[in-house]
Structures are given as structure tokens and as C-alpha cells.
Design an enzyme around this catalytic site. Structure first.
Site, PDB file in Angstrom:
ATOM      1  N   LYS A  35       0.786  -1.465   0.015  1.00  0.00           N
ATOM      2  CA  LYS A  35      -0.061   0.187   0.146  1.00  0.00           C
ATOM      3  C   LYS A  35       1.040   1.166   0.024  1.00  0.00           C
ATOM      4  CE  LYS A  35      -0.352  -0.361   5.053  1.00  0.00           C
ATOM      5  NZ  LYS A  35      -0.880  -0.708   6.100  1.00  0.00           N
ATOM      6  N   ARG A 134     -11.544  -0.282  14.180  1.00  0.00           N
ATOM      7  CA  ARG A 134     -11.374   0.266  12.705  1.00  0.00           C
ATOM      8  C   ARG A 134     -12.043  -0.508  11.927  1.00  0.00           C
ATOM      9  NH1 ARG A 134      -5.390   0.840   9.995  1.00  0.00           N
ATOM     10  NH2 ARG A 134      -5.745  -1.069   9.642  1.00  0.00           N
ATOM     11  N   TYR A 274      13.622  32.219   2.820  1.00  0.00           N
ATOM     12  CA  TYR A 274      12.261  32.966   3.265  1.00  0.00           C
ATOM     13  C   TYR A 274      12.601  33.412   4.817  1.00  0.00           C
ATOM     14  CZ  TYR A 274       9.406  31.593  -0.576  1.00  0.00           C
ATOM     15  OH  TYR A 274       8.970  31.008  -2.007  1.00  0.00           O
ATOM     16  N   MET A 322       8.974  24.912  -1.758  1.00  0.00           N
ATOM     17  CA  MET A 322       8.192  24.028  -2.408  1.00  0.00           C
ATOM     18  C   MET A 322       9.021  23.144  -3.335  1.00  0.00           C
ATOM     19  SD  MET A 322       5.124  24.676  -5.145  1.00  0.00           S
ATOM     20  CE  MET A 322       3.975  25.487  -4.029  1.00  0.00           C
TER      21      MET A 322
END
Ligand SMILES: *Cc1c(COP(=O)(O)O)cnc(C)c1O
Length: 382
Positions: A35, A134, A274, A322
Site C-alpha cells: 500500500k 477500525r 524565506y 516547494m
């Protein structure tokens, strides 16, 4: 071309598969859990590579992942969906003999509808609620399911029954885990009494397989160990001390690389990147690497991580952007544009591991691995 590349080491996968095989013995089947895009390694790479190492059962979360695994398979392996099936995918799932967990009555009823329509048995695993709260059939739901199954024998092949533990990686959960196992045994008896006979029983993930040898049953569902990581540090230390080992028997399969994109000088007292997150204490050399949080390099690694360059460690300075990170190269000579940068992996005597990553920002191996963007080019290497 992506700005970075992920290499998957076949030799490492081979070592880890061998480790798990030796751990559980040859009477216990291994389902490789893939997964989360095979824990970030890439389903399309992991499936054929693991098939060549003798794995022929794969566990995925969703029908979308099952389709990718099915397409990538070169040896017609069994694929089991542990979680979500898109309503539109039931036909495909049943037609192709994809196994799936029945964890509530809805899924059982929907599956019956499609099985009738296709006149084909669905291959199911009854997932039992034992205390994690769950997914899984509660006692009442199990009674109802048994009724439906016994009335529709033509439409179901009950391949297995399973449950999932609420944290087998930590001794702190021991009482809860053993209680869950008791409930599982009770439900098995109930099934038996009602002539439901699943072929296989499986309850253990990597942590379960490591910490609870008696719970390996017919099959283990191991994910993280296959890729070379321990479920937790606790599980790792416990294994090492029990086996009087001093080196990690697993090997991490991922190498994540990029290249230097630009270099520059920064004067003493200036801020880098930044805001005011990093100030140069002295004149320094800085390099820019074209990888950022969009690629999966977590923002929590801002001012808090290293990369490898020329066989040395270089610290990440300022915030993770980013698409870029800035690194301090003041102590590394002759850095040129295009020089290789290791974000995860080895270079020279040093290694940046996902676990050191995870420790640096208090996260889990699982989370950092699965964040690796699917868009990054992946390649299997020897
Ligand atoms: C993810 C998962 C596993 C595998 O867990 P690992 O710790 O990676 O071995 C096994 N079973 C279920 C139900 C899971 O969701």
C-alpha cells in the site's frame, strides 16, 4: 526528467525478503504489503522485483492500487485488497479473482450482487473486529455474514480470515494485543461451529511477526520490513538484543538522489531563504538543490536535516521550499553545478537514512517514505 531520482536496490529487497522468510519459516506464507505506493518505492517496481524473489501474494489498500499491482505483475500473483473498493471496481475485482477483505456487511452484500451478475465466486477474507475498532466484522455482523455466506455458497470462496492489531510494535500495547488475539480465537470457533472454513488465517504485520511468533499463523502481512525498515526503534532494539546482534540485518532499499542546481556566497549576518529562519554567522557558501516539499522532502526538515555531497554531510539551512532546499557547503571544496547530492542513502562513509530523517522530525518511517512523490522517476538497480 524529474529533478531527482529514486533508485530501488534489488540486492536490499533480496536481503530483506530472505530475512522475513527465515524469521517466519517456510510453513508461513508471506504477503508483501505494498500500500502507499509500496511505501513510496513504487508499485510498478516493487511487484515484479519481489515476484522474482519468490513473493506471490501482495496486499494493497484500495482497488486502484490493486489495478496497478495487477498490471505490474509478471507471475500472476495473488492480490488482496485490505481496504477500499471503488463501487465501479467490484466487477473487475471479482472477474480477476482479486481477493478482498470483507470488513462490514455492505461490502458483502455489494459483492454478492456482482457475483450473481457475473456468476462467479468472489474470493474473500473475513476481517474480524477484535478490539482495534477500525475495520472488521463485529460479533453481530459476523452472525449476519455467516447467514449470508451459508445461503450463498455458490458465490463466495472464503479464502481467509484476519484481524489487525492495534500496535504490536510496542510492549505498551501487550495486554490489548493478547486480548485481541483471544477474541480472534473465539470468533474462529464460532465460524467453525457454523461450518465456515476459511483456508488461511492471518493477523500479523511486520511487528506482529517479530514480537508475537505464535501469531504468525498461516500468513504474515509484512510491509515495512520488506523495504528494509523496522516498525519502531523498540522493535529493532528488541530484535537485536534477543539475537545478540550488533548490526542491522535489514537493508534499506531506497536511494534518493538529486544534483546541485546553483551555488552562491552569502555574507556574514545575512538571512538565507524565506523569513528569518537562518542567518549566516560568517561568510558562507551555499548551494541550491532542486527538491522541496512538493517532492516529499518534508517542511519539518527545515534547518533540521543533512544531505551528502562529495562524501560529506552538508546541512539543510533555512526552510524547505516547494521546489528547493538550500545547503551549507562552506566546508566542502569545489562544489560544481551538476554534482550528485544524496537525500536518502549512502555516499562514502556516510548514510542518510529515512529513520534518521524520521528521528530528526519526530515522525515515522512510514510517513516519510509514503510522502515521496509518485512523480519522481524510479529505477530498479542491482
Ligand atoms: C499496513 C498493514 C500491514 C503491514 O504493516 P507493516 O508494519 O508495514 O508490516 C499489515 N496489515 C494491515 C491490515 C495493514 O494495514
Amino acid at each position: 526528467m524529474s529533478t531527482s531520482i529514486i533508485q530501488i536496490k534489488k540486492s536490499a529487497l533480496a536481503k530483506n525478503v530472505k530475512f522475513v522468510k527465515e524469521l517466519v519459516g517456510n510453513k508461513v506464507k508471506i504477503s508483501a504489503v505494498i500500500k502507499g505506493n509500496a511505501y513510496g518505492h513504487g508499485i510498478e517496481i516493487a511487484v515484479p522485483a519481489l515476484e522474482q524473489l519468490g513473493i506471490n501474494h501482495f496486499s494493497v489498500f484500495s482497488s486502484e492500487e490493486a489495478k496497478r499491482a495487477f498490471k505490474s505483475s509478471i507471475k500472476k500473483s495473488n492480490i488482496m485488497i485490505m481496504g477500499y473498493i471503488e463501487p465501479g471496481d467490484f466487477s473487475w475485482v471479482i472477474k480477476n479473482g482479486i481477493e478482498f477483505n470483507v470488513f462490514d456487511l455492505e461490502i458483502l452484500k455489494t459483492s454478492l450482487k456482482y457475483s450473481k451478475r457475473l456468476n462467479k465466486k468472489a474470493v474473500i477474507h473475513l476481517e474480524i473486529e477484535t478490539g482495534m475498532n477500525r475495520t472488521g466484522l463485529t460479533k453481530n455482523q459476523l452472525c449476519e455474514a455467516v447467514k449470508i455466506l451459508n445461503e450463498n455458497k455458490k458465490y463466495f470462496f472464503i479464502k481467509g480470515t484476519s484481524t489487525h492489531f492495534a500496535g504490536a510494535e510496542s510492549i505498551a500495547n501487550h495486554v490489548r494485543i493478547t486480548q485481541q488475539y483471544k477474541v480472534f480465537q473465539q470468533r474462529l470457533k464460532y465460524l467453525e461451529k457454523n461450518s465456515i472454513k476459511p483456508k488461511i488465517k492471518h493477523v500479523a504485520s511486520s511487528a506482529g511477526a517479530l514480537n508475537y511468533p505464535n501469531y504468525r499463523l498461516d500468513m504474515v502481512r509484512t510491509g515495512i520490513m520488506i523495504f528494509g525498515y523496522w516498525p519502531t526503534k523498540e522493535a529493532y532494539i528488541k530484535y537485536l538484543s534477543n539475537h545478540k546482534l550488533y548490526v542491522d540485518p535489514l537493508e534499506r532499499a531506497v536511494v534518493w538522489k538529486s544534483k546541485i542546481m546553483s551555488v552562491k556566497k552569502v555574507h556574514q549576518g545575512e538571512f538565507v531563504g524565506y523569513g528569518f529562519g537562518f542567518q549566516a554567522a560568517e561568510e558562507m557558501n551555499v548551494a541550491i538543490v532542486p527538491v522541496g516539499y512538493t517532492n516529499g522532502y518534508s517542511r519539518t526538515l527545515s534547518n533540521n536535516s543533512h544531505v551528502l555531497l562529495h562524501g560529506k554531510r552538508a546541512e539543510v539551512i533555512g526552510t524547505v521550499n516547494m521546489n528547493m532546499i538550500l545547503i551549507n557547503i562552506s566546508l566542502i571544496d569545489n562544489v560544481k553545478i551538476g554534482d550528485e547530492v544524496i537525500l536518502i542513502g549512502k555516499q562514502g562513509d556516510h548514510e542518510i537514512s529515512v529513520s534518521s530523517f524520521a528521528e530528526m522530525n519526530n515522525g515515522l518511517n512510514y510517513e516519510l517514505l509514503t510522502r515521496l512523490s509518485e512523480k519522481i522517476e524510479r529505477k530498479l538497480i542491482d
